[in-house]
Design a protein around this motif. Structure first.
Motif, PDB file in Angstrom:
ATOM      1  N   GLN A 176       9.131  50.578  50.182  1.00  0.00           N
ATOM      2  CA  GLN A 176       9.818  50.666  48.887  1.00  0.00           C
ATOM      3  C   GLN A 176      10.544  51.991  48.683  1.00  0.00           C
ATOM      4  O   GLN A 176      11.381  52.102  47.780  1.00  0.00           O
ATOM      5  N   ASP A 179      14.526  52.044  48.505  1.00  0.00           N
ATOM      6  CA  ASP A 179      15.063  51.406  47.305  1.00  0.00           C
ATOM      7  C   ASP A 179      14.829  52.265  46.070  1.00  0.00           C
ATOM      8  O   ASP A 179      15.690  52.345  45.177  1.00  0.00           O
ATOM      9  N   GLU A 180      13.664  52.904  45.977  1.00  0.00           N
ATOM     10  CA  GLU A 180      13.378  53.748  44.822  1.00  0.00           C
ATOM     11  C   GLU A 180      14.298  54.965  44.782  1.00  0.00           C
ATOM     12  O   GLU A 180      14.749  55.387  43.703  1.00  0.00           O
ATOM     13  N   VAL A 182      17.346  55.113  46.084  1.00  0.00           N
ATOM     14  CA  VAL A 182      18.674  54.610  45.713  1.00  0.00           C
ATOM     15  C   VAL A 182      18.743  54.391  44.211  1.00  0.00           C
ATOM     16  O   VAL A 182      19.720  54.761  43.548  1.00  0.00           O
ATOM     17  N   ALA A 183      17.709  53.787  43.641  1.00  0.00           N
ATOM     18  CA  ALA A 183      17.683  53.550  42.194  1.00  0.00           C
ATOM     19  C   ALA A 183      17.708  54.862  41.418  1.00  0.00           C
ATOM     20  O   ALA A 183      18.332  54.942  40.347  1.00  0.00           O
ATOM     21  N   VAL A 230      19.564  56.521  52.384  1.00  0.00           N
ATOM     22  CA  VAL A 230      19.796  56.385  50.947  1.00  0.00           C
ATOM     23  C   VAL A 230      21.214  56.814  50.590  1.00  0.00           C
ATOM     24  O   VAL A 230      21.923  56.139  49.838  1.00  0.00           O
ATOM     25  N   ARG A 233      23.681  54.198  51.911  1.00  0.00           N
ATOM     26  CA  ARG A 233      23.642  52.988  51.087  1.00  0.00           C
ATOM     27  C   ARG A 233      24.310  53.207  49.736  1.00  0.00           C
ATOM     28  O   ARG A 233      24.938  52.289  49.184  1.00  0.00           O
TER      29      ARG A 233
END
Length: 436
Positions: A176, A179-180, A182-183, A230, A233
């Motif tokens: 995870q 994704d964290e 990137v968020a 990251v 992306r």
């Protein structure tokens, strides 16, 4: 001073000395606008906030808390002190001691003003057993931390010794973590758009030579690969910079610059494998076994002090309406309209708008208008406006609007403020409310 081992997200050094000679320097504007001040009896690097500055700070804090809540963060409070042993475990005592305040003896123990919030959040995570079903666990705090900064680098709000940090730590599985992060970058971008901040570059901050960094090549390689992915992306151009990492891991630094071109770090995202291991953090996986979480550090607006300094210079004190300490100044032409102005002020406060009345006892209308700036909205109230519940709005940019029903004017201002809009007026509002 080389700040290569800064372990949080907020206070990397600005490039170059601050002279304070510019008209747009935040220290000069801060004094003129009565936003903050200093006193030698309090000490260098320890500014106090005056009412208008405190209003800006409070608005910013609520702004970022609301965005964090929508992004799934839960907020906590933790003490500004910790036992020396806490920072020995985290690694701060070994790698960052020179920038910490000296320990204070408390009976048989020693306590330290914290230089970072992450050790406290690690303890909050491990306060009970965790399951993979709870992850990612996002813990946020607007908390104080303290740095023993040399007096020669202190300046206004940009470098201080008592820092109010917008901080957060995401505890997640290794799968995870990307994704964290990137968020987190997306959350930073959203906040910057609302604030009108434009980053000058993104920096992948890597370790340099010397013993300031955790000696674990595999850790650095793994975390660097994750952050590189990251950035790719996220589609943002970036530059690698050696010697700028935190002592425990690489980080993405979002760089800003002032009008003189001096660059500093405002926001960051970090991947940390070190502290989860040091604190023995675990979660129970779907296989029933215990696994080590990853700790993603991130700050959306960095330290409140530094972001306010940047916004003061960015807007020259003429803040967006949602951030302005006084949003609407009501100007009764004579004492006969003062009562209506006071009623309108009460209606503003009920709507969450910050309004003040500048009555005729403060001088001529022209003098009051000049004194009211840089408030974004001025409302002139004459006999006709008072009798018919109207306001004649003057916008900070010089526009004068035809008299409007007071309820409509307050509704349209409230909608722009609620949306954190950078626009002063919407000529075609989406809808109109009645009442007020």
């Amino acid at each position: 001073m080389n700040r290569t081992s800064v372990p949080d997200h907020a206070h990397a050094a600005s490039s170059g000395p601050v002279t304070g000679d510019r008209a747009d320097d935040h220290r000069r504007l801060g004094r003129e606008l009565e936003l903050f001040g200093t006193d030698p009896l309090i000490g260098a690097g320890l500014p106090y906030w005056l009412p208008d500055g405190a209003e800006i700070r409070h608005t910013l804090e609520e702004f970022v808390r609301a965005r964090e809540r929508r992004a799934g963060y839960r907020h906590v409070y933790s003490p500004v002190l910790g036992k020396r042993e806490l920072y020995e475990i985290s690694g701060h005592w070994q790698h960052y001691r020179e920038d910490m305040f000296p320990p204070m003896d408390l009976g048989a123990e020693q306590v330290v003003l914290r230089p970072s919030l992450c050790p406290h959040h690690a303890l909050i995570y491990r306060s009970r057993a965790r399951s993979y079903r709870e992850l990612p666990l996002r813990i946020a705090e607007l908390g104080g931390m303290y740095r023993s900064e040399p007096s020669g680098v202190l300046g206004g709000l940009t470098r201080v010794r008592a820092i109010q940090l917008n901080d957060a730590h995401v505890f997640c599985t290794p799968e995870q973590a990307g994704d964290e992060a990137v968020a987190a970058l997306e959350l930073i971008g959203d906040a910057y758009r609302a604030l009108g901040i434009r980053p000058v570059r993104y920096r992948l901050s890597l370790p340099g030579a010397g013993g300031k960094y955790v000696a674990d090549p595999a850790l650095w390689e793994r975390a660097t690969a994750l952050l590189t992915g990251v950035l790719e992306r996220s589609g943002v151009p970036y530059e690698a910079a050696e010697g700028e990492a935190a002592f425990y891991g690489p980080k993405i630094d979002v760089q800003i610059a002032d009008a003189a071109g001096r660059e500093s770090t405002l926001s960051t995202v970090q991947i940390d494998f070190h502290q989860p291991e040091r604190f023995g953090l675990r979660y129970i996986g779907p296989d029933g076994a215990r696994h080590r979480p990853v700790m993603v550090h991130r700050s959306v607006i960095g330290s409140v002090e530094r972001v306010v300094a940047h916004l003061i210079e960015l807007y020259g004190g003429a803040f967006p309406a949602w951030l302005a300490p006084t949003q609407l100044v009501l100007l009764p032409l004579s004492e006969g309209e003062r009562q209506q102005a006071e009623r309108l002020r009460a209606r503003c406060l009920d709507r969450g708008l910050r309004a003040e009345v500048a009555g005729p006892d403060r001088g001529s209308l022209g003098a009051r208008i000049r004194a009211a700036l840089p408030a974004p909205y001025l409302a002139v109230i004459g006999p006709r406006e008072a009798a018919d519940d109207l306001v004649a709005l003057r916008l900070r940019d010089g526009r004068r609007l035809d008299p409007l029903p007071a309820a409509e004017a307050l509704s349209r201002i409230g909608a722009l403020v609620g949306a954190c809009s950078l626009d002063l007026w919407d000529e075609e509002p989406a809808g109109r409310e009645s009442g007020g």
